[in-house]
Write an enzyme that holds these catalytic residues in place. Structure first.
Site, PDB file in Angstrom:
ATOM      1  CB  THR A   1      14.611  -7.554   5.803  1.00  0.00           C
ATOM      2  OG1 THR A   1      13.807  -8.083   6.498  1.00  0.00           O
ATOM      3  CG2 THR A   1      14.346  -7.561   4.296  1.00  0.00           C
TER       4      THR A   1
ATOM      5  CG  LEU B   1       8.397 -12.964  13.256  1.00  0.00           C
ATOM      6  CD1 LEU B   1       9.146 -12.293  14.601  1.00  0.00           C
ATOM      7  CD2 LEU B   1       7.722 -14.018  13.682  1.00  0.00           C
TER       8      LEU B   1
ATOM      9  CD  GLU C   1       5.076  -4.139  13.419  1.00  0.00           C
ATOM     10  OE1 GLU C   1       5.958  -3.583  12.773  1.00  0.00           O
ATOM     11  OE2 GLU C   1       4.494  -3.338  14.322  1.00  0.00           O
TER      12      GLU C   1
ATOM     13  CE  LYS D   1      11.228 -10.169   5.207  1.00  0.00           C
ATOM     14  NZ  LYS D   1       9.895 -10.387   6.334  1.00  0.00           N
TER      15      LYS D   1
ATOM     16  CG  LEU E   1      -7.269 -11.772  -2.580  1.00  0.00           C
ATOM     17  CD1 LEU E   1      -7.907 -13.009  -3.119  1.00  0.00           C
ATOM     18  CD2 LEU E   1      -6.420 -10.919  -3.644  1.00  0.00           C
TER      19      LEU E   1
ATOM     20  CB  CYS F   1       7.792  -5.237   6.163  1.00  0.00           C
ATOM     21  SG  CYS F   1       8.780  -5.752   7.831  1.00  0.00           S
TER      22      CYS F   1
HETATM   23  C1  UDX Z   1       4.362  -8.011   6.723  1.00  0.00           C
HETATM   24  C2  UDX Z   1       4.330  -9.622   6.193  1.00  0.00           C
HETATM   25  O1  UDX Z   1       3.207 -10.067   6.418  1.00  0.00           O
HETATM   26  C3  UDX Z   1       5.263 -10.427   7.061  1.00  0.00           C
HETATM   27  O2  UDX Z   1       5.427 -11.605   6.656  1.00  0.00           O
HETATM   28  C4  UDX Z   1       6.678  -9.757   7.268  1.00  0.00           C
HETATM   29  O3  UDX Z   1       7.802 -10.520   8.185  1.00  0.00           O
HETATM   30  C5  UDX Z   1       6.758  -8.177   7.711  1.00  0.00           C
HETATM   31  O4  UDX Z   1       5.733  -7.596   6.852  1.00  0.00           O
HETATM   32  P1  UDX Z   1       3.383  -6.685   8.859  1.00  0.00           P
HETATM   33  O5  UDX Z   1       3.641  -5.649   7.907  1.00  0.00           O
HETATM   34  O6  UDX Z   1       3.514  -6.770  10.075  1.00  0.00           O
HETATM   35  O7  UDX Z   1       3.854  -8.160   8.138  1.00  0.00           O
HETATM   36  O8  UDX Z   1       1.667  -6.581   8.520  1.00  0.00           O
HETATM   37  P2  UDX Z   1       0.630  -7.527   7.361  1.00  0.00           P
HETATM   38  O9  UDX Z   1      -0.396  -7.848   8.268  1.00  0.00           O
HETATM   39  O10 UDX Z   1       1.261  -8.338   6.452  1.00  0.00           O
HETATM   40  O11 UDX Z   1      -0.171  -6.146   6.631  1.00  0.00           O
HETATM   41  C6  UDX Z   1       0.753  -5.177   5.938  1.00  0.00           C
HETATM   42  C7  UDX Z   1       0.009  -4.013   5.343  1.00  0.00           C
HETATM   43  O12 UDX Z   1      -0.787  -4.666   4.591  1.00  0.00           O
HETATM   44  C8  UDX Z   1      -0.924  -3.472   6.433  1.00  0.00           C
HETATM   45  O13 UDX Z   1      -0.695  -1.935   6.362  1.00  0.00           O
HETATM   46  C9  UDX Z   1      -2.170  -4.066   6.121  1.00  0.00           C
HETATM   47  O14 UDX Z   1      -3.448  -3.042   6.388  1.00  0.00           O
HETATM   48  C10 UDX Z   1      -2.205  -4.147   4.563  1.00  0.00           C
HETATM   49  N1  UDX Z   1      -2.935  -5.042   4.142  1.00  0.00           N
HETATM   50  C11 UDX Z   1      -2.956  -6.441   4.635  1.00  0.00           C
HETATM   51  C12 UDX Z   1      -4.013  -4.719   3.170  1.00  0.00           C
HETATM   52  O15 UDX Z   1      -4.157  -3.520   2.808  1.00  0.00           O
HETATM   53  N2  UDX Z   1      -4.924  -5.603   2.861  1.00  0.00           N
HETATM   54  C13 UDX Z   1      -4.773  -6.916   3.108  1.00  0.00           C
HETATM   55  O16 UDX Z   1      -5.546  -7.520   2.295  1.00  0.00           O
HETATM   56  C14 UDX Z   1      -3.721  -7.212   3.981  1.00  0.00           C
END
Ligand code: UDX
Length: 431
Positions: free
Chosen positions: A122, A152, A154, A203, A249, A259
């Site tokens: 990124t 992606l 995690e 992105k 949400l 990320c």
């Molecule tokens: C994210 C993006 O979703 C992905 O597309 C990008 O490539 C990398 O960053 P990731 O960081 O692996 O992926 O996890 P994600 O499931 O998106 O959650 C990110 C954070 O947001 C987590 O700490 C999660 O707990 C939080 N989250 C997610 C919330 O607090 N509320 C939600 O409704 C969803």
């Protein structure tokens, strides 16, 4: 197709395994010799569901080999994926030094006509054009450049690899676009073909928007607490609108991970550097920064001083199904509890080892959640592991001490049942 994947972190490992499992001849390359040695012994350091099996299978079939950078005398792969880290540095923004070093290394080693460099890391909008101008346009460097951002998540990375919502390909080289598009031809997903900078912007815009949704729902949760509304129903009631959707949400202690925090700060930083005032992003970041403090305040509302209070923290990873603790809200919460003089015991199914190295030495850890809650005045659930949702909360109650506080940092527990058991339950915007 012969492909080199440079940088075998959370993204590069999945990209290498994914491309190899689709029949390409992949060489995974990293600068970390220990990592290469482990991978050669089929030991995958990253705890991503399914990744270990996929790498073992791809290596076994001969489609995936691993090399340390020092073992590479020349590069003859027509396609080279760059998946190195681009951390956020305070006052310096998105640090692309590893990208530049990798490109310099590629230029020294490449011995193939017009290879295609595919950027998966990124990088902030405008970086690709700088790379092309400064690194690839000099005489004789016939290297094509493609920006191919990854999306992606995690814990679900292998699913996301095989089922992307779209494949973004940014380049000014038609042949490169054709070649890289063909790599993804087996994957059912619409293509977004564009220029390099637009692909970079997609992105950042996607991650910044998802982070915005999270900070938005966290503010609505605060309103729900003040007006006695139910955030779960609000999220559902608004999310059923096709224009909004139900995902991202879920209110709680906010987003973490490698990320969202990094990308929102990096985007904010390039705006600052270009005299652009991205006010909304400013607010998204500051709202997220205060969520952990509100979890501590919820504890104090019930316990008063936290001095010497026995607090169990369940969850250390930034989300379930990963051992990744980068920017995990759990670590921030533990540091805040520690400053308040609390007596902290923490548990996580996968992430204790990664977390312990970043936390004060006198934090206690247990190998079972029920051991962590033993004799605790309060339990904080900060990662929505399935194991915590399914835990025998009646037993938890029997092990804890008065006043049996549960702060649900991920709004993931059945608060009606917990209150029936006699817990003092507090979530984020819940009834
Ligand atoms: C994210 C993006 O979703 C992905 O597309 C990008 O490539 C990398 O960053 P990731 O960081 O692996 O992926 O996890 P994600 O499931 O998106 O959650 C990110 C954070 O947001 C987590 O700490 C999660 O707990 C939080 N989250 C997610 C919330 O607090 N509320 C939600 O409704 C969803």
């Amino acid at each position: 197709m012969k492909i080199m994947v440079i940088g075998l972190g959370y993204v590069g490992s999945v990209v290498a395994a994914g491309l190899a499992s689709e029949g390409n001849q992949v060489t995974g390359v990293d600068i970390d010799l220990d990592k290469i040695k482990s991978l050669r012994e089929n030991i995958v350091m990253i705890k991503e569901p399914g990744l270990q099996d996929m790498i073992v299978q791809a290596s076994g079939s001969g489609n995936l080999v691993f090399s340390h950078t020092s073992e590479i005398d020349f590069i003859r792969d027509p396609v080279i994926f760059v998946c190195v880290d681009t951390p956020y540095l305070q006052n310096a923004g998105c640090d692309v030094s590893q990208v530049y070093n990798t490109i310099e290394w590629i230029k020294q080693k490449v011995e193939v006509q017009q290879p295609i460099l595919v950027m998966k890391s990124t990088v902030v909008p405008g970086t690709g054009e700088k790379i092309i101008q400064n690194y690839l346009c000099t005489e004789g460097d016939g290297i094509s450049y493609v920006m191919n951002p990854e999306f992606l998540r995690e814990g679900q990375a292998l699913w996301d690899w095989a089922h992307p919502d779209r494949t973004v390909i940014g380049s000014n080289d038609e042949n490169a676009i054709k070649t890289i598009s063909s790599l993804y031809s087996k994957i059912e997903a619409p293509f977004v073909i564009t220029d390099v900078t637009t692909a970079e912007m997609i992105k950042y815009a996607a991650n910044a928007y998802l982070a915005t949704r999270i900070s938005f729902i966290n503010e609505i949760a605060m309103l729900c607490e003040r007006f006695n509304a139910d955030i779960d129903i609000v999220a559902r009631g608004m999310g059923l609108d096709q224009r909004i959707g139900l995902s991202y949400l879920r209110a709680g202690i906010g987003y973490g991970g490698s990320c969202f925090p990094k990308d929102t700060r990096a985007l904010h930083d390039i705006c600052n550097r270009n005299g652009i005032d991205f006010e909304l992003l400013d607010a998204v970041i500051s709202i997220n920064n205060k969520q952990c403090n509100s979890a501590i305040n919820k504890l104090k509302d019930k316990l008063g001083s936290l001095q010497r209070r026995r607090i169990a923290v369940l969850g250390l990873s930034f989300k379930p199904d990963t051992d990744d603790v980068r920017e995990s809200p759990a670590l921030k919460i533990i540091r805040l509890l520690y400053e308040e003089g609390a007596d902290i015991t923490a548990y996580d199914p996968l992430a204790i080892e990664n977390a312990a190295g970043q936390l004060p030495a006198d934090i206690k850890y247990t190998d079972k959640a029920l051991n962590a809650v033993d004799n605790a005045h309060a339990v904080l659930v900060v990662t929505a592991w399935r194991e915590f949702v399914d835990m025998d909360w009646a037993t938890v109650k029997s092990l804890m001490s008065d006043p049996y506080v549960v702060i649900d940092g991920r709004n993931c527990l059945d608060y009606t049942y917990l209150r029936k058991l006699g817990f003092y339950y507090s979530g984020f915007g819940r009834k």
